[in-house]
Write a protein that holds these residues in place. Structure first.
Motif, short mmCIF file in Angstrom:
data_model
loop_
_atom_site.label_atom_id
_atom_site.label_comp_id
_atom_site.label_asym_id
_atom_site.label_seq_id
_atom_site.Cartn_x
_atom_site.Cartn_y
_atom_site.Cartn_z
N LEU A 1 -8.09 -12.88 2.82
CA LEU A 1 -7.63 -13.88 4.07
C LEU A 1 -7.56 -12.95 5.30
O LEU A 1 -7.53 -13.60 6.34
CB LEU A 1 -6.24 -14.48 3.45
N ASP A 2 -7.50 -11.69 5.28
CA ASP A 2 -7.09 -10.92 6.57
C ASP A 2 -7.56 -9.55 6.26
O ASP A 2 -7.41 -9.00 5.04
CB ASP A 2 -5.73 -10.99 6.89
N ALA A 3 -8.16 -8.88 7.40
CA ALA A 3 -8.50 -7.44 7.42
C ALA A 3 -8.24 -6.90 8.50
O ALA A 3 -8.77 -7.27 9.49
CB ALA A 3 -10.03 -7.41 6.69
N VAL A 4 -7.68 -5.64 8.61
CA VAL A 4 -7.07 -5.17 9.85
C VAL A 4 -7.07 -3.66 9.47
O VAL A 4 -6.86 -3.00 8.65
CB VAL A 4 -5.57 -5.53 10.38
N PRO A 5 -7.48 -2.85 10.82
CA PRO A 5 -7.34 -1.37 10.88
C PRO A 5 -5.87 -1.03 10.41
O PRO A 5 -4.79 -1.66 11.14
CB PRO A 5 -7.97 -1.10 12.10
N ALA A 6 -5.71 0.04 9.48
CA ALA A 6 -4.26 0.29 9.32
C ALA A 6 -3.60 1.42 10.44
O ALA A 6 -4.38 2.24 10.86
CB ALA A 6 -4.43 1.00 7.96
N GLN A 7 -2.40 1.02 10.63
CA GLN A 7 -1.72 1.76 11.64
C GLN A 7 -0.96 3.01 10.57
O GLN A 7 -0.80 2.72 9.38
CB GLN A 7 -0.76 1.14 12.43
N PRO A 8 -0.30 4.06 11.20
CA PRO A 8 0.38 5.04 10.45
C PRO A 8 1.80 4.50 9.76
O PRO A 8 2.13 3.32 10.22
CB PRO A 8 0.79 6.04 11.53
N GLY A 9 1.84 5.09 8.62
CA GLY A 9 2.97 4.31 7.73
C GLY A 9 2.66 3.83 6.79
O GLY A 9 1.63 3.02 6.77
N PRO A 10 3.53 4.09 5.37
CA PRO A 10 3.01 3.23 4.33
C PRO A 10 3.30 1.67 4.23
O PRO A 10 3.96 1.36 4.71
CB PRO A 10 4.00 3.91 3.24
N LEU A 11 2.16 1.04 3.83
CA LEU A 11 2.20 -0.17 3.74
C LEU A 11 3.45 -0.93 2.88
O LEU A 11 3.99 -2.05 3.26
CB LEU A 11 0.79 -0.73 3.30
N ALA A 12 3.69 -0.02 1.78
CA ALA A 12 4.61 -0.67 1.03
C ALA A 12 6.00 -0.61 1.62
O ALA A 12 6.72 -1.46 1.20
CB ALA A 12 4.65 0.14 -0.41
N ASP A 13 6.22 0.11 2.71
CA ASP A 13 7.74 0.13 3.38
C ASP A 13 7.87 -0.88 4.06
O ASP A 13 8.91 -1.38 4.49
CB ASP A 13 7.69 1.47 4.17
N LYS A 14 6.71 -1.84 4.28
CA LYS A 14 6.81 -3.18 5.20
C LYS A 14 7.02 -4.34 4.16
O LYS A 14 7.03 -5.33 4.65
CB LYS A 14 5.38 -3.27 6.00
N LEU A 15 6.88 -3.90 2.89
CA LEU A 15 7.05 -5.34 1.85
C LEU A 15 8.41 -5.02 1.19
O LEU A 15 8.54 -4.69 0.00
CB LEU A 15 5.97 -5.23 0.89
N GLU A 16 9.60 -5.72 1.87
CA GLU A 16 10.86 -5.61 1.43
C GLU A 16 11.33 -6.81 0.62
O GLU A 16 12.09 -6.80 -0.28
CB GLU A 16 11.80 -5.47 2.49
N VAL A 17 10.67 -7.99 0.96
CA VAL A 17 11.16 -9.29 0.34
C VAL A 17 9.97 -10.22 -0.09
O VAL A 17 8.86 -9.82 0.84
CB VAL A 17 12.14 -10.16 1.24
N SER A 18 10.10 -11.15 -0.76
CA SER A 18 8.89 -12.13 -1.01
C SER A 18 9.67 -13.38 -0.74
O SER A 18 10.62 -13.68 -1.14
CB SER A 18 8.21 -11.98 -2.50
N ARG A 19 8.52 -14.41 -0.40
CA ARG A 19 9.00 -15.64 -0.46
C ARG A 19 8.33 -16.72 -1.41
O ARG A 19 7.11 -16.58 -1.39
CB ARG A 19 8.88 -16.61 1.11
#
Length: 264
Positions: free
Chosen positions: A94-112
């Motif tokens: 659905l989406d593709a973007v260049p990654a910025q520094p920092g772990p992606l997992a740290d941005k996934l704190e909650v789910s809806r």
């Protein structure tokens, strides 16, 4: 070397595919699309693909994430199109973007999550949810690879809203719900309850079936038909109580949960 972050959907009959099979499917699609992947060193090199969690088998999602490392620069939109042409129906980038520094997992704190409960009366579901949110704890049992484990589902539950099938959908859900619908969901002739809930991603992760177990433990709610669950969003809670898009910083643009540009 280029690092890209993808958001993908897993839905329809492909929701019954295990995470391991999804990973294999992605690797085959990467080869078919000719993506210039970076590979690990050693006796058995493998493409550098990092998965940020996994939706449970049998559950749909329009908010799964994966990170790719490439040895050449590619246009994210072109890679998305090539991968979608190589992937089977039911798994879509659905989406593709260049990654910025920092772990992606740290941005996934909650789910809806959206949990459809055919055959469940809206008022009955609303009463059960009210009881659950008022409870201090809701201990449920889950079978894990290490045996049966007891977890507190209430501790991870941040919010819960009851909607009615066929009724008005909140503005924030319009794109996600439309994207999440699949042809083989149970059909119901009468209106039924829908639970939209935000759950903190604890260890162990509290899943939709744990929330349903908690409703049974606390309020005796026993749905008469199989439930269908879809993960609508993942991210961090923002100051307004919403969920921040984990790829917004990478792309420099805000997007709706379904991946469509916001109006304005």
């Amino acid at each position: 070397m280029q690092k890209l972050r993808l958001r993908y959907a897993k839905r329809g009959r492909l929701r019954f595919t295990s995470h391991r099979d999804v990973a294999r499917t992605f690797e085959r699609a990467l080869r078919r699309a000719g993506v210039p992947m970076a590979y690990s060193q050693g006796f058995s090199p493998h493409p550098k693909v990092s998965w940020a969690g996994a939706v449970p088998t049998g559950v749909s999602s329009v908010a799964e994430y994966v990170e790719l490392q490439l040895v050449e620069q590619v246009e994210p939109a072109a890679l998305r199109a090539e991968l979608n042409a190589a992937l089977p129906d039911g798994i879509d980038v659905l989406d593709a973007v260049p990654a910025q520094p920092g772990p992606l997992a740290d941005k996934l704190e909650v789910s809806r999550w959206r949990i459809d409960l055919p055959g469940t009366d809206v008022a009955e579901l609303r009463d059960a949810v009210t009881a659950l949110m008022a409870a201090d704890t809701a201990l449920v049992e889950r079978m894990t690879k290490d045996g049966r484990r007891t977890i507190d589902a209430r501790a991870a539950l941040l919010s819960a809203e009851v909607q009615e099938s066929g009724g008005a959908v909140a503005q924030s859900d319009q794109n996600s719900v439309a994207t999440a619908q699949v042809d083989d969901w149970p059909k119901a002739s009468e209106p039924y309850g829908i639970l939209v809930t935000v759950v903190r991603q604890t260890t162990p992760v509290v899943r939709p079936d744990d929330v349903l177990s908690a409703l049974r433990v606390v309020a005796g709610l026993a749905p008469s038909a199989a439930a269908s669950a879809t993960r609508l969003e993942q991210g961090r809670l923002d100051d307004g109580g919403g969920i921040a898009d984990p790829l917004a910083q990478d792309s420099g643009a805000d997007r709706s949960p379904a991946g469509e540009p916001t109006a304005g």
